[in-house]
Design a protein around this motif. Structure first.
Motif, PDB file in Angstrom:
ATOM      1  N   CYS A   1     -10.074   7.455   4.795  1.00 57.86           N
ATOM      2  CA  CYS A   1      -9.273   6.827   3.642  1.00 57.86           C
ATOM      3  C   CYS A   1      -9.337   7.801   2.401  1.00 57.86           C
ATOM      4  O   CYS A   1     -10.032   7.725   1.565  1.00 57.86           O
ATOM      5  CB  CYS A   1      -9.721   5.443   3.310  1.00 57.86           C
ATOM      6  SG  CYS A   1      -9.407   4.238   4.630  1.00 57.86           S
ATOM      7  N   VAL A   2      -8.659   8.735   2.330  1.00 54.66           N
ATOM      8  CA  VAL A   2      -8.684   9.844   1.131  1.00 54.66           C
ATOM      9  C   VAL A   2      -7.050   9.854   0.683  1.00 54.66           C
ATOM     10  O   VAL A   2      -6.159   9.410   1.335  1.00 54.66           O
ATOM     11  CB  VAL A   2      -8.829  11.106   1.528  1.00 54.66           C
ATOM     12  CG1 VAL A   2     -10.407  11.006   1.775  1.00 54.66           C
ATOM     13  CG2 VAL A   2      -8.259  11.733   2.812  1.00 54.66           C
ATOM     14  N   ASP A   3      -7.009  10.487  -0.336  1.00 56.11           N
ATOM     15  CA  ASP A   3      -5.530  10.742  -0.877  1.00 56.11           C
ATOM     16  C   ASP A   3      -4.584  11.408  -0.127  1.00 56.11           C
ATOM     17  O   ASP A   3      -3.199  11.247   0.054  1.00 56.11           O
ATOM     18  CB  ASP A   3      -5.644  11.464  -2.291  1.00 56.11           C
ATOM     19  CG  ASP A   3      -5.957  10.364  -3.397  1.00 56.11           C
ATOM     20  OD1 ASP A   3      -6.239   9.084  -2.950  1.00 56.11           O
ATOM     21  OD2 ASP A   3      -6.399  10.751  -4.586  1.00 56.11           O
ATOM     22  N   ALA A   4      -5.331  12.635   0.447  1.00 57.41           N
ATOM     23  CA  ALA A   4      -4.508  13.635   1.397  1.00 57.41           C
ATOM     24  C   ALA A   4      -5.326  14.097   2.349  1.00 57.41           C
ATOM     25  O   ALA A   4      -6.323  14.290   2.247  1.00 57.41           O
ATOM     26  CB  ALA A   4      -3.729  14.627   0.494  1.00 57.41           C
TER      27      ALA A   4
ATOM     28  N   VAL B   1      -3.423  14.625  -6.176  1.00 50.76           N
ATOM     29  CA  VAL B   1      -4.281  14.240  -5.418  1.00 50.76           C
ATOM     30  C   VAL B   1      -5.639  14.465  -5.746  1.00 50.76           C
ATOM     31  O   VAL B   1      -6.016  15.339  -6.501  1.00 50.76           O
ATOM     32  CB  VAL B   1      -4.144  15.198  -3.985  1.00 50.76           C
ATOM     33  CG1 VAL B   1      -5.221  14.801  -2.833  1.00 50.76           C
ATOM     34  CG2 VAL B   1      -2.801  14.848  -3.353  1.00 50.76           C
ATOM     35  N   LYS B   2      -6.489  13.412  -5.632  1.00 56.55           N
ATOM     36  CA  LYS B   2      -7.757  13.596  -6.129  1.00 56.55           C
ATOM     37  C   LYS B   2      -8.934  13.717  -5.092  1.00 56.55           C
ATOM     38  O   LYS B   2      -9.861  14.178  -5.336  1.00 56.55           O
ATOM     39  CB  LYS B   2      -8.328  11.930  -6.822  1.00 56.55           C
ATOM     40  CG  LYS B   2      -7.413  11.716  -8.078  1.00 56.55           C
ATOM     41  CD  LYS B   2      -7.240  12.667  -9.339  1.00 56.55           C
ATOM     42  CE  LYS B   2      -6.769  12.377 -10.582  1.00 56.55           C
ATOM     43  NZ  LYS B   2      -6.641  13.423 -11.392  1.00 56.55           N
ATOM     44  N   SER B   3      -8.679  13.260  -3.816  1.00 56.82           N
ATOM     45  CA  SER B   3      -9.551  13.446  -2.885  1.00 56.82           C
ATOM     46  C   SER B   3      -8.762  13.976  -1.620  1.00 56.82           C
ATOM     47  O   SER B   3      -7.663  13.594  -1.331  1.00 56.82           O
ATOM     48  CB  SER B   3     -10.002  12.033  -2.232  1.00 56.82           C
ATOM     49  OG  SER B   3      -9.173  11.097  -2.041  1.00 56.82           O
TER      50      SER B   3
ATOM     51  N   ALA C   1      -4.532   7.567   4.832  1.00 58.27           N
ATOM     52  CA  ALA C   1      -4.179   8.383   3.692  1.00 58.27           C
ATOM     53  C   ALA C   1      -2.759   8.614   3.301  1.00 58.27           C
ATOM     54  O   ALA C   1      -1.792   8.091   3.823  1.00 58.27           O
ATOM     55  CB  ALA C   1      -4.464  10.103   4.089  1.00 58.27           C
ATOM     56  N   LYS C   2      -2.625   8.642   1.870  1.00 54.42           N
ATOM     57  CA  LYS C   2      -1.421   8.497   1.119  1.00 54.42           C
ATOM     58  C   LYS C   2      -0.303   9.698   1.574  1.00 54.42           C
ATOM     59  O   LYS C   2       0.651   9.316   1.681  1.00 54.42           O
ATOM     60  CB  LYS C   2      -1.557   8.516  -0.279  1.00 54.42           C
ATOM     61  CG  LYS C   2      -2.403   7.159  -0.706  1.00 54.42           C
ATOM     62  CD  LYS C   2      -2.758   7.217  -2.346  1.00 54.42           C
ATOM     63  CE  LYS C   2      -3.669   6.386  -2.667  1.00 54.42           C
ATOM     64  NZ  LYS C   2      -4.078   6.604  -4.168  1.00 54.42           N
ATOM     65  N   HIS C   3      -0.946  10.763   1.697  1.00 53.65           N
ATOM     66  CA  HIS C   3      -0.218  11.943   2.005  1.00 53.65           C
ATOM     67  C   HIS C   3      -0.587  12.783   3.118  1.00 53.65           C
ATOM     68  O   HIS C   3      -1.946  12.770   3.187  1.00 53.65           O
ATOM     69  CB  HIS C   3      -0.098  12.781   0.640  1.00 53.65           C
ATOM     70  CG  HIS C   3       0.440  12.084  -0.382  1.00 53.65           C
ATOM     71  ND1 HIS C   3       1.674  11.684  -0.680  1.00 53.65           N
ATOM     72  CD2 HIS C   3      -0.402  11.553  -1.502  1.00 53.65           C
ATOM     73  CE1 HIS C   3       1.908  11.287  -1.870  1.00 53.65           C
ATOM     74  NE2 HIS C   3       0.665  11.236  -2.384  1.00 53.65           N
TER      75      HIS C   3
END
Length: 210
Positions: free
Chosen positions: A56-59, A150-152, A111-113
């Motif tokens: 579960c990270v941004d990308a 993206v932060k993570s 992940a979002k991206h």
């Protein structure tokens, strides 16, 4: 498709600071020889042995091919977990040259991206060219992550599968490139995670990380 119960949150991924502490190790100078230990950087870099599609990270950074059409290894796993929407969006991008990076939505992934980067096939005759291209994969992925807020960010091990890049050499390139990028001080990335499926991969990164 991954279930919520199977996902791994960023809080569950140890930073290098935590890895060193749990192993009772001091933060020694990196095997690359170029970087002194940095508590600030070690608190922003993570290392995990597991399935990148569950993070579960941004990308997530996908070790893609130049056609962005899916394939084997991490690339295939990423597409299977994301569902058909990922491939449909990838087709609109019309490929990705070796050493470059492209970004899509994450679809069914936690992940979002997904940032897709096409790594080099290892060239035993001209390893310097392979290194330049691999280094570019990491640089372009980091730059694209920052440009998109993206932060993570979690990296799969690029080019070390069927593309034949030696694991230790690839880990050295990855760690050096990420360290240099974060050392600039201009990145808004809060966490960069190296992910490997195999325990020996963890050893390769741990050997190279300062």
């Amino acid at each position: 498709m991954s279930s919520a119960a199977a996902t791994q949150s960023l809080a569950d991924i140890p930073t290098l600071t935590q890895v060193y502490r749990s192993a009772g190790r001091r933060q020694a100078a990196s095997s690359t020889g170029d970087f002194p230990p940095s508590a600030a950087i070690n608190a922003r870099v993570g290392l995990v042995n597991g399935d990148i599609t569950k993070l579960c990270v941004d990308a997530l950074v996908n070790a893609a091919n130049t056609s962005l059409s899916g394939g084997g290894g991490v690339d295939g796993a990423m597409h299977r977990a994301a569902g058909p929407g990922l491939l449909a969006e990838c087709r609109l991008l019309r490929g990705c040259p070796t050493g470059e990076a492209r970004i899509t939505r994450g679809y069914r992934l936690p992940a979002k991206h997904v940032i897709h980067t096409a790594g080099p096939i290892y060239d035993h005759i001209d390893p310097q060219r392979s290194e330049r291209l691999l280094r570019s994969c990491y640089e372009k992925s980091l730059e694209l992550a920052d440009a998109c807020g993206v932060k993570s960010l979690a990296f799969s091990s690029i080019s070390t599968g069927v593309y034949g890049y030696p694991s230790m050499d690839a880990a050295k390139v990855a760690c050096e490139t990420v360290r240099k990028y974060l050392d600039r001080g201009s990145s808004a990335l809060e966490r960069v995670v190296f992910v490997t499926f195999e325990q020996k991969g963890v050893a390769a990164y741990a050997e190279m990380l300062p």
